[in-house]
Design a protein around this motif. Structure first.
Motif, short mmCIF file in Angstrom:
data_model
loop_
_atom_site.label_atom_id
_atom_site.label_comp_id
_atom_site.label_asym_id
_atom_site.label_seq_id
_atom_site.Cartn_x
_atom_site.Cartn_y
_atom_site.Cartn_z
N ASN A 1 0.98 -1.51 0.09
CA ASN A 1 -0.37 -0.31 -0.10
C ASN A 1 0.65 1.48 0.01
OD1 ASN A 1 -1.92 1.86 0.83
ND2 ASN A 1 -3.16 0.47 1.63
N PRO A 2 0.99 2.30 -1.33
CA PRO A 2 1.59 3.42 -1.02
C PRO A 2 1.25 4.68 -0.29
CG PRO A 2 -0.39 3.62 -2.54
CD PRO A 2 -0.71 2.71 -1.70
N THR A 3 0.91 4.72 0.96
CA THR A 3 -0.06 5.25 2.37
C THR A 3 1.01 4.96 3.18
OG1 THR A 3 -0.65 3.37 3.61
CG2 THR A 3 -2.45 4.84 1.76
N SER A 4 1.15 6.38 4.45
CA SER A 4 2.50 5.74 4.69
C SER A 4 2.29 5.26 5.66
CB SER A 4 2.36 7.61 6.34
OG SER A 4 2.89 8.19 5.60
N LEU A 5 1.64 4.56 6.28
CA LEU A 5 1.43 2.78 7.00
C LEU A 5 2.15 1.59 6.64
CD1 LEU A 5 -1.25 3.64 9.44
CD2 LEU A 5 0.96 4.10 9.65
N GLY A 6 1.27 1.97 4.76
CA GLY A 6 2.15 0.97 3.94
C GLY A 6 3.30 0.91 3.71
N LYS A 7 3.91 2.06 3.67
CA LYS A 7 5.67 2.17 3.63
C LYS A 7 5.97 1.96 4.71
CE LYS A 7 5.02 5.65 -0.22
NZ LYS A 7 5.64 7.43 -0.03
N ARG A 8 5.75 1.32 5.80
CA ARG A 8 6.07 1.92 7.19
C ARG A 8 5.90 0.03 7.20
NH1 ARG A 8 2.49 1.95 11.88
NH2 ARG A 8 1.71 0.27 11.43
N ASN A 9 4.56 -0.24 6.76
CA ASN A 9 4.73 -1.43 7.87
C ASN A 9 4.99 -2.60 6.31
OD1 ASN A 9 2.50 -1.12 9.18
ND2 ASN A 9 1.30 -1.70 7.28
N LEU B 1 9.06 -2.45 8.08
CA LEU B 1 9.28 -3.52 9.00
C LEU B 1 9.08 -5.38 9.06
CD1 LEU B 1 8.70 -3.66 12.26
CD2 LEU B 1 5.96 -4.20 11.26
N LEU B 2 9.15 -5.35 7.77
CA LEU B 2 7.83 -6.67 6.99
C LEU B 2 9.77 -6.97 6.09
CD1 LEU B 2 7.03 -9.46 6.39
CD2 LEU B 2 5.98 -8.09 4.82
N GLU B 3 10.11 -6.46 5.31
CA GLU B 3 11.43 -5.88 4.77
C GLU B 3 12.37 -6.50 5.61
OE1 GLU B 3 11.82 -7.25 1.62
OE2 GLU B 3 10.94 -6.07 0.34
N LEU C 1 13.51 1.07 3.87
CA LEU C 1 14.12 1.14 4.86
C LEU C 1 14.03 2.79 4.86
CD1 LEU C 1 16.36 -1.09 7.39
CD2 LEU C 1 13.67 0.14 8.04
N GLN C 2 14.82 3.33 3.53
CA GLN C 2 15.15 4.44 3.73
C GLN C 2 14.67 5.46 2.49
OE1 GLN C 2 18.14 3.77 0.31
NE2 GLN C 2 19.88 4.83 1.88
N ILE C 3 12.94 4.52 2.12
CA ILE C 3 11.83 4.96 1.81
C ILE C 3 11.42 5.91 3.22
CG2 ILE C 3 9.58 5.03 0.62
CD1 ILE C 3 10.92 3.49 -1.59
N TYR C 4 10.75 4.65 4.16
CA TYR C 4 10.04 5.00 5.40
C TYR C 4 10.67 6.07 6.03
CZ TYR C 4 9.59 4.58 9.85
OH TYR C 4 8.71 4.26 11.47
N ILE C 5 12.23 6.15 6.22
CA ILE C 5 12.69 7.42 7.27
C ILE C 5 12.53 8.48 6.43
CG2 ILE C 5 15.17 7.87 7.71
CD1 ILE C 5 15.57 4.74 8.21
N ASN C 6 13.25 8.78 4.73
CA ASN C 6 13.02 9.79 4.60
C ASN C 6 11.95 9.91 4.34
OD1 ASN C 6 16.12 9.28 4.19
ND2 ASN C 6 15.83 8.55 2.02
N GLU C 7 10.39 9.35 3.98
CA GLU C 7 9.25 9.94 3.73
C GLU C 7 8.24 9.77 4.90
OE1 GLU C 7 8.13 7.85 0.14
OE2 GLU C 7 9.76 8.18 -1.34
N VAL C 8 8.51 9.25 5.77
CA VAL C 8 7.25 8.72 6.07
C VAL C 8 7.66 8.81 8.23
CG1 VAL C 8 5.91 7.28 7.31
CG2 VAL C 8 6.29 6.51 4.87
N ARG C 9 8.65 8.65 8.43
CA ARG C 9 9.20 8.65 9.88
C ARG C 9 8.68 9.31 10.21
NH1 ARG C 9 12.22 9.34 14.14
NH2 ARG C 9 12.97 8.21 15.45
N GLN C 10 9.22 10.97 9.65
CA GLN C 10 8.44 12.15 10.26
C GLN C 10 7.25 12.67 10.23
OE1 GLN C 10 11.41 14.14 12.13
NE2 GLN C 10 9.97 15.02 12.34
N HIS C 11 7.06 12.26 9.68
CA HIS C 11 5.83 13.39 9.44
C HIS C 11 5.01 12.26 10.82
CE1 HIS C 11 1.67 13.47 8.52
NE2 HIS C 11 1.27 12.21 8.34
N LEU C 12 5.11 10.49 10.85
CA LEU C 12 4.96 9.93 12.19
C LEU C 12 5.33 10.62 13.28
CD1 LEU C 12 4.86 6.39 10.91
CD2 LEU C 12 2.49 7.79 10.64
#
Length: 299
Positions: free
Chosen positions: A129-137, A140-142, A191-202
């Motif tokens: 899922n291309p959402t923020s939580l989808g990228k986090r998940n 996490l799984l990877e 991980l890089q996508i999650y940290i660069n695009e999602v983590r700060q937002h969360l």
């Protein structure tokens, strides 16, 4: 000593904390196991640890199996009490260790269940899922599949523990032992996508360095990780009895199936003893046997 001594139990717990460096999770189990044993011995008319003999230990073990405890649970209780009486013997509070010669019942090896490579692909698709939580998940799984780390270890990862230059992860395992585990390009990208695009937002206004965050910006707990993984498993429509720890089993099994040596897998998993890792050889042998029986024309 006229009764089962709370002081002896307290000293043992202190020994586990200071000398053995056990986690609070393990210590809580040990304390409950000892309390259960005291209740059983009191019901048998015993009044002190020094009164416990080998026959009493055997009676307790028999009772565990009569109550249909899982072999692993019974083994943990026996191991706990063996260690406890060994400690009391060292402290000269008993004259013998009644559990020193107790032998567990031998049963067939329970093989760890794992996901096949095709099933892993279904899991990755389920969290694309291309959402923020989808990228986090997905990250996490990877990471869990790439490293084989425990869910509890994953919950404690901080940003400083991830080395992106060398694609390695510093893992703080059981007994506060540390190990470095490498991870591959799929986990690195996620991980890089999650940290660069999602983590700060969360993260929002929160101030901490934990890698994986919940939707409110707090650290994602082990319970939260299991909840997410169970949702991914459900969305992948996989059938049968499935649990998140199977990712760790899959990591080890797939490495061995592809030629990794046992010692390397032991180090990656953080197993203190090789015997803990050797159970996966039974999985790979069974996998080879089934493949042979299914595909050899004269099997």
């Amino acid at each position: 000593m006229k009764e089962f001594s709370d002081e002896s139990v307290y000293c043992f717990i202190e020994y586990l904390q200071i000398e053995k460096n056990y986690s609070q999770y393990t210590i809580d189990f040990y304390r409950k196991d000892i309390d259960d044993f005291i209740l059983f011995m009191t019901a048998q008319g015993l009044e002190a640890f020094m009164d416990v003999e080998y026959s009493d230990a055997r009676l307790y073990v028999t009772d565990l199996y009569n109550q249909q405890y899982a072999r692993s649970s019974a083994a943990r209780k026996i191991s706990c009490l063996r260690s406890f009486f060994k400690f009391l013997l060292r402290e000269e509070k008993v004259k013998e260790n009644p559990f020193a010669l107790v032998i567990q019942r031998k049963e067939g090896i329970k093989l760890p269940k794992f996901f096949y490579v095709e099933e892993m692909e279904l899991l990755f698709e389920a969290c694309s899922n291309p959402t923020s939580l989808g990228k986090r998940n997905l990250a996490l799984l990877e990471l869990l599949y790439a490293t084989g780390i425990r869910v509890s270890e994953c919950a404690n990862i901080q940003l400083k523990d991830v080395d992106f230059d060398f694609a390695t992860l510093l893992v703080k395992g059981k007994g506060r032992k540390e190990r470095y585990v490498p991870f591959g390009s799929f986990a690195l990208d996620a991980l890089q996508i999650y940290i660069n695009e999602v983590r700060q937002h969360l993260l929002g206004t929160n101030q901490h360095q934990y890698l994986f965050l919940n939707s409110r910006g707090g650290p994602l707990t082990a319970r939260g990780i299991r909840y997410i993984l169970n949702k991914i498993i459900a969305e992948a429509s996989l059938t049968g009895k499935i649990h998140p720890h199977m990712l760790r089993h899959s990591f080890a099994t797939h490495l061995l199936n592809n030629g990794a040596d046992m010692r390397t897998v032991q180090e990656l998993l953080g197993h203190a003893h090789l015997s803990s890792t050797q159970v996966y050889t039974h999985v790979t042998k069974e996998h080879l046997r089934k493949t042979y029986m299914n595909f050899h024309p004269r099997a």
